[in-house]
Design an enzyme around this catalytic site. Structure first.
Site, PDB file in Angstrom:
ATOM      1  N   GLU A 175      39.843  37.208  34.047  1.00 39.05           N
ATOM      2  CA  GLU A 175      39.173  38.097  33.213  1.00 39.05           C
ATOM      3  C   GLU A 175      38.421  37.431  32.128  1.00 39.05           C
ATOM      4  O   GLU A 175      38.427  38.056  30.999  1.00 39.05           O
ATOM      5  CB  GLU A 175      40.168  39.355  32.899  1.00 39.05           C
ATOM      6  CG  GLU A 175      40.674  39.924  33.946  1.00 39.05           C
ATOM      7  CD  GLU A 175      41.445  41.368  33.802  1.00 39.05           C
ATOM      8  OE1 GLU A 175      41.886  41.159  32.402  1.00 39.05           O
ATOM      9  OE2 GLU A 175      41.856  41.828  34.527  1.00 39.05           O
ATOM     10  N   GLU A 294      43.794  41.855  41.440  1.00 37.77           N
ATOM     11  CA  GLU A 294      44.501  42.808  40.778  1.00 37.77           C
ATOM     12  C   GLU A 294      44.270  44.086  40.960  1.00 37.77           C
ATOM     13  O   GLU A 294      43.098  44.643  40.560  1.00 37.77           O
ATOM     14  CB  GLU A 294      44.424  42.606  39.170  1.00 37.77           C
ATOM     15  CG  GLU A 294      45.145  41.328  38.749  1.00 37.77           C
ATOM     16  CD  GLU A 294      45.174  41.071  37.085  1.00 37.77           C
ATOM     17  OE1 GLU A 294      45.161  42.105  36.231  1.00 37.77           O
ATOM     18  OE2 GLU A 294      44.930  39.783  36.482  1.00 37.77           O
TER      19      GLU A 294
END
Ligand code: AHR
Length: 501
Positions: A175, A294
């Site tokens: 991320e 995720e």
């Protein structure tokens, strides 16, 4: 109450693509009680000689995870992997900034590899692109995968692991588009750093497959430009683009929430478009696929600050029936988009944002444990492009949506077929005729349903079996057809078989 009816048409020759086994993966982060108190809990009477929780290992095996991503997550971007290897007594205690916890480093890369071997899953390791350097990333590949005879490979042998771990899947950061990320970079900085890290990592081991950081979710201001830039810069060096998404019923609008598959599919569509665009622009013969590494329902407990304690209780989400039905649709989307989606990891596998919860002496399986287990154990071979005809209903967020969300699979090698259907209606049963246009199973071996009247019903330590998948009597196949009764708020999994050859 209406008398709703639907029809599903299945043709085993109308395929979407081969189902990648890696779609049934999980994610384990040094966050809260996922590692400490979840996987690794040496003080528990349920731990084995290595400190691994045997009840957790059994539950993970039951779900047949194929790949586990580790060690983060946001944790990754401040992590020095050298802290977690070597004699345990010498490993440093650190203040861990992502979750403001104390990290004891008693579990690290080698323990993770042993854990993966125990559940027969492939390891997927992340390299730190926040505080970490491209040199440290390359060193970790050398430590894990090189034969002995050089510094980091010899260090591994000195730590008790002479043979290389042969880690195939590697995430190049986590991320990195998020301002919350330790060492967050802008898209050009990340893309350049990821390309250089990837080159060095592959020089150590050309057989590894690399996952590039895509957008953290579809609401990021840089989405989908981030994805385009990262792909254009790194296309030939990577194999997958990562995508993350956490769903939730934040407005308490169950009809809209139960249509979440529409958002999941739109996210995949956009990124699949980015992949096609960049491949064409670069005139490349190389393919890059999606890694949804995720995904989970996460909105009730967003706690993320550990108060500088060891293994704090963080984000221990309670899952109810509607959450399980969203998970079931997510799995349907994975099958329906398996042409472009090759890896998926539920975040996370125990205690943190997880359908498995532990105490030092017990384990609780929450509602969404069951859809994952059914799909991961039954979906094999190819996903099929089914035609479903049936009632629709209005939702505030996604407009008109079908009541049924459907996916189907067929495995030519074994003759096994499977069908997965969510009935999104809160009130209506749907009488559903399944018609095989080719390849009808000769027998339906089993049908399981997870259903209930209350979308908010959940398992608890006092009532651990309030929501489980129960077997219903399998119907007989007549004229390549069966009829199923799909209760409101339900997930149904059907397994059929036919002779092969
Ligand atoms: O899974 C919890 C966190 O969610 C991860 O650390 C991060 O990558 C994401 O934002």
């Amino acid at each position: 109450m209406h008398n709703y009816a639907a029809q599903i048409f299945i043709d085993i020759h109308r395929t979407i693509g081969a189902i990648s086994p890696l779609l049934f993966g999980g994610f384990a982060e040094h966050m809260g009680r996922c590692i400490y108190g979840g996987i690794y809990d040496p003080g528990s009477p349920l731990a084995d000689e290595r400190g691994f929780r045997t009840d957790v290992l059994d539950a993970l095996r039951e779900q047949q995870y194929t790949v586990i991503r580790y060690p983060g997550g946001n944790f990754l971007s401040g992590y020095n992997w050298l802290d977690g290897v070597g004699p345990k007594a010498q490993r440093p205690r650190r203040r861990e900034l992502a979750w403001q916890s104390i990290e004891t480093n008693q579990f690290g890369a080698n323990e993770f590899i042993e854990f993966c071997q125990s559940i027969n899953a492939a390891p997927m390791l992340g390299v730190n692109m926040g505080t970490g350097t491209i040199q440290e990333a390359a060193n970790l590949v050398e430590y894990c995968n090189a034969p002995t005879g050089s510094y980091f490979a010899d260090l591994r042998a000195q730590h008790g692991y002479r043979e290389p771990h042969k880690v195939k899947y590697w995430c190049v950061g986590n991320e990195m588009d998020g301002p919350w990320q330790i060492g967050h970079l802008d898209m050009h900085e990340y893309a350049n750093k990821a390309r250089e890290a990837a080159k060095m990592m592959r020089w150590h081991d050309p057989s590894i497959e690399l996952i590039l950081c895509g957008s953290s979710n579809d609401q990021m201001p840089t989405y989908p430009e981030w994805d385009r830039v990262a792909l254009e810069t790194c296309w030939e060096q990577v194999d997958y683009l990562s995508m993350h998404y956490y769903a939730g019923n934040r407005d308490d609008d169950t009809d809209s929430y139960l249509a979440s598959a529409a958002a999941f599919e739109a996210f995949v569509d956009t990124l699949a478009g980015a992949l096609r665009y960049v491949k064409a622009k670069r005139r490349s013969k190389h393919d890059v696929y999606l890694s949804w590494d995720e995904w989970q329902v996460w909105y009730k407990d967003r706690s993320g600050r550990g108060g500088w304690t060891e293994a704090p209780h963080l984000s221990e989400e309670i899952y109810n029936l509607e959450d399980a039905l969203v998970v079931a649709q997510w799995l349907n989307v994975f099958l329906r988009r398996c042409d472009v989606l090759k890896i998926a990891c539920v975040a996370q596998i125990v205690n943190v944002i997880s359908w498995l919860q532990t105490t030092p002496t017990g384990l609780l399986k929450q509602s969404s444990f069951y859809p994952f287990k059914l799909v991961s154990t039954l979906a094999r071979g190819h996903a099929l492009d089914v035609l479903a005809r049936g009632p629709h209903h209005a939702t505030a967020t996604y407009g008109d949506q079908p009541l049924l969300d459907v996916s189907a699979t067929y495995d030519e090698a074994t003759g096994q077929s499977a069908l997965f259907v969510v009935n999104r209606s809160q009130t209506e049963r749907v009488t559903t005729e399944i018609n095989w246009q080719s390849g009808a199973p000769t027998t339906i071996d089993a049908v399981w349903q997870l259903a209930g009247n209350d979308p908010k019903a959940a398992n608890s330590w006092e009532s651990p079996n309030a929501l489980v998948a129960y077997a219903v009597t399998p119907p007989s196949v007549r004229d390549a057809q069966v009829t199923l009764q799909l209760p409101p708020l339900s997930f149904t999994a059907l397994q059929g078989s036919s002779p092969t050859g």
